[in-house]
Design a protein around this motif. Sequence first.
Motif, mmCIF file in Angstrom:
data_model
loop_
_atom_site.group_PDB
_atom_site.id
_atom_site.type_symbol
_atom_site.label_atom_id
_atom_site.label_comp_id
_atom_site.label_asym_id
_atom_site.label_seq_id
_atom_site.Cartn_x
_atom_site.Cartn_y
_atom_site.Cartn_z
ATOM 1 N N SER A 167 -4.177 9.543 -1.305
ATOM 2 C CA SER A 167 -3.516 9.192 -2.624
ATOM 3 C C SER A 167 -3.494 9.830 -3.785
ATOM 4 O O SER A 167 -2.600 10.163 -4.484
ATOM 5 C CB SER A 167 -3.809 7.651 -2.614
ATOM 6 O OG SER A 167 -3.316 6.931 -1.415
ATOM 7 N N PHE A 168 -4.721 10.340 -4.155
ATOM 8 C CA PHE A 168 -4.959 10.857 -5.268
ATOM 9 C C PHE A 168 -4.489 12.238 -5.249
ATOM 10 O O PHE A 168 -3.587 12.596 -6.283
ATOM 11 C CB PHE A 168 -6.465 11.178 -5.270
ATOM 12 C CG PHE A 168 -7.005 12.241 -6.286
ATOM 13 C CD1 PHE A 168 -6.977 11.866 -7.510
ATOM 14 C CD2 PHE A 168 -7.510 13.639 -5.801
ATOM 15 C CE1 PHE A 168 -7.436 12.943 -8.462
ATOM 16 C CE2 PHE A 168 -7.513 14.444 -7.004
ATOM 17 C CZ PHE A 168 -7.595 14.147 -8.174
ATOM 18 N N TRP A 169 -4.417 12.919 -4.270
ATOM 19 C CA TRP A 169 -3.724 14.005 -4.109
ATOM 20 C C TRP A 169 -1.995 14.102 -4.162
ATOM 21 O O TRP A 169 -1.412 14.750 -4.870
ATOM 22 C CB TRP A 169 -4.028 15.028 -3.030
ATOM 23 C CG TRP A 169 -5.619 15.667 -3.116
ATOM 24 C CD1 TRP A 169 -6.677 15.087 -2.474
ATOM 25 C CD2 TRP A 169 -5.885 16.837 -4.142
ATOM 26 N NE1 TRP A 169 -7.691 15.840 -2.952
ATOM 27 C CE2 TRP A 169 -7.196 16.693 -3.920
ATOM 28 C CE3 TRP A 169 -5.254 17.390 -4.795
ATOM 29 C CZ2 TRP A 169 -8.086 17.623 -4.600
ATOM 30 C CZ3 TRP A 169 -6.247 18.429 -6.031
ATOM 31 C CH2 TRP A 169 -7.437 18.491 -5.622
ATOM 32 N N LEU A 170 -1.569 13.104 -3.631
ATOM 33 C CA LEU A 170 -0.009 12.832 -3.816
ATOM 34 C C LEU A 170 0.304 12.430 -5.139
ATOM 35 O O LEU A 170 1.333 12.576 -5.510
ATOM 36 C CB LEU A 170 0.174 11.628 -2.750
ATOM 37 C CG LEU A 170 0.484 12.278 -1.340
ATOM 38 C CD1 LEU A 170 0.551 11.065 -0.464
ATOM 39 C CD2 LEU A 170 1.732 13.247 -1.018
ATOM 40 N N LEU A 171 -0.663 11.661 -5.688
ATOM 41 C CA LEU A 171 -0.477 11.239 -7.209
ATOM 42 C C LEU A 171 -0.251 12.507 -8.003
ATOM 43 O O LEU A 171 0.548 12.545 -8.991
ATOM 44 C CB LEU A 171 -1.460 10.347 -7.829
ATOM 45 C CG LEU A 171 -1.302 9.685 -9.236
ATOM 46 C CD1 LEU A 171 0.044 8.653 -9.083
ATOM 47 C CD2 LEU A 171 -2.452 8.754 -9.307
ATOM 48 N N ASP A 172 -1.163 13.698 -7.577
ATOM 49 C CA ASP A 172 -1.332 15.010 -8.422
ATOM 50 C C ASP A 172 0.026 15.475 -8.428
ATOM 51 O O ASP A 172 0.484 16.036 -9.127
ATOM 52 C CB ASP A 172 -2.636 15.471 -7.930
ATOM 53 C CG ASP A 172 -2.623 16.691 -8.822
ATOM 54 O OD1 ASP A 172 -2.576 16.912 -9.839
ATOM 55 O OD2 ASP A 172 -2.807 17.800 -8.145
ATOM 56 N N ALA A 173 0.505 15.427 -7.051
ATOM 57 C CA ALA A 173 1.632 16.212 -6.669
ATOM 58 C C ALA A 173 2.757 15.744 -7.544
ATOM 59 O O ALA A 173 3.492 16.272 -8.129
ATOM 60 C CB ALA A 173 2.080 16.225 -5.343
ATOM 61 N N LEU A 174 3.024 14.403 -7.655
ATOM 62 C CA LEU A 174 4.191 13.582 -8.327
ATOM 63 C C LEU A 174 4.059 13.862 -9.808
ATOM 64 O O LEU A 174 4.959 14.515 -10.446
ATOM 65 C CB LEU A 174 4.092 12.212 -8.095
ATOM 66 C CG LEU A 174 4.711 11.611 -6.878
ATOM 67 C CD1 LEU A 174 4.325 9.864 -6.642
ATOM 68 C CD2 LEU A 174 6.131 11.916 -7.040
#
Length: 329
Positions: A167-174
């Motif tokens: 979730s952290f890395w997807l938030l970073d992608a967004l």
Amino acid sequence: FCRVDPYGFERPEDFDYASYEAFFSRYLVVLTRRAIKWSKLLKGKNSIQKSLKVKRYIRKGIPNEHRALIWMIVSGAQTNMEQNPGYYHRLLEGEKNDKLVEAIRTDMNRTFPDNVKFRKTADPCLQHTLYNVLVAYGHHNKEVGYCQGMNFIAGYLILITKNEEESFWLLDALIGRILPDYYSPAMLGLKTDQEVLGELVKMKVPAVAELMERHGVMWTLVVSRWFICLFIDILPVETVLRIWDCLFYEGSKIIFRVALTLIKQHQAFILEATNFPDICDKFKEITKGTFVMECHSFMQKIFTDPGSLSMATIDKLRETCREKLLSQG
């Protein structure tokens, strides 16, 4: 009837179970068919190459069991996570900024009060996971820190991935790549994109643009939450997830496609408005009902209704709108 949907959200009092049942029995057939196709495409591997076929598959919807994996791969989050082992946990163990932590803590109980998985009484309670993801992100991206709206996005990511680090890395992608400057303190990217939408409406649905102008309604009043929350709490969950499928693969122009489709589809309805509050009400209404609930046909429409919408057009509009905003200071 089930009062709670598969994602833990309580259904509203006026939830239309009959049309939902009718839609879902049809959609289930689609989902089953897509699941078989995706399984063949992935062949049990955890990787996928970007291609026209994959883009087409994503537009038709990613089955829930593959969703987290596909989001991770196509957004670049997977690569970042693999290249930075242990980074997420180091962020959580490191020094904390008290002001940031306080701001996040304040928003915990406000995040999805209608979702049973985010309640203090839930076991496991996702508030703890959400807190970790947001605190880690605020220390990872100090320019952004924490901004309201991010809690909802991180919450959705947690519901889908069921994994804190992903979730952290997807938030970073967004926030870091897909959405240009939406959550920085000045929110310039967000303000710019609302103006860009206004310009696109002038081109594609001029009567609505004219109505807005005549009554002095700023776009930010009616669409800012669409952009900030990426349609969370605005459109039905299944529809939001289908939009996000495309957002992770195709980028921020998907938001414009969705917004334009909502406006274009309800043009006659919006044009009935005769004053300022009326217009604001109409914009709340167009995000409800069967048109948005039928996520499969809705997604087909976002790629046909607005007509062509190239990234070049959007970039050019972003440039002029950003300059205008900066000159107004």
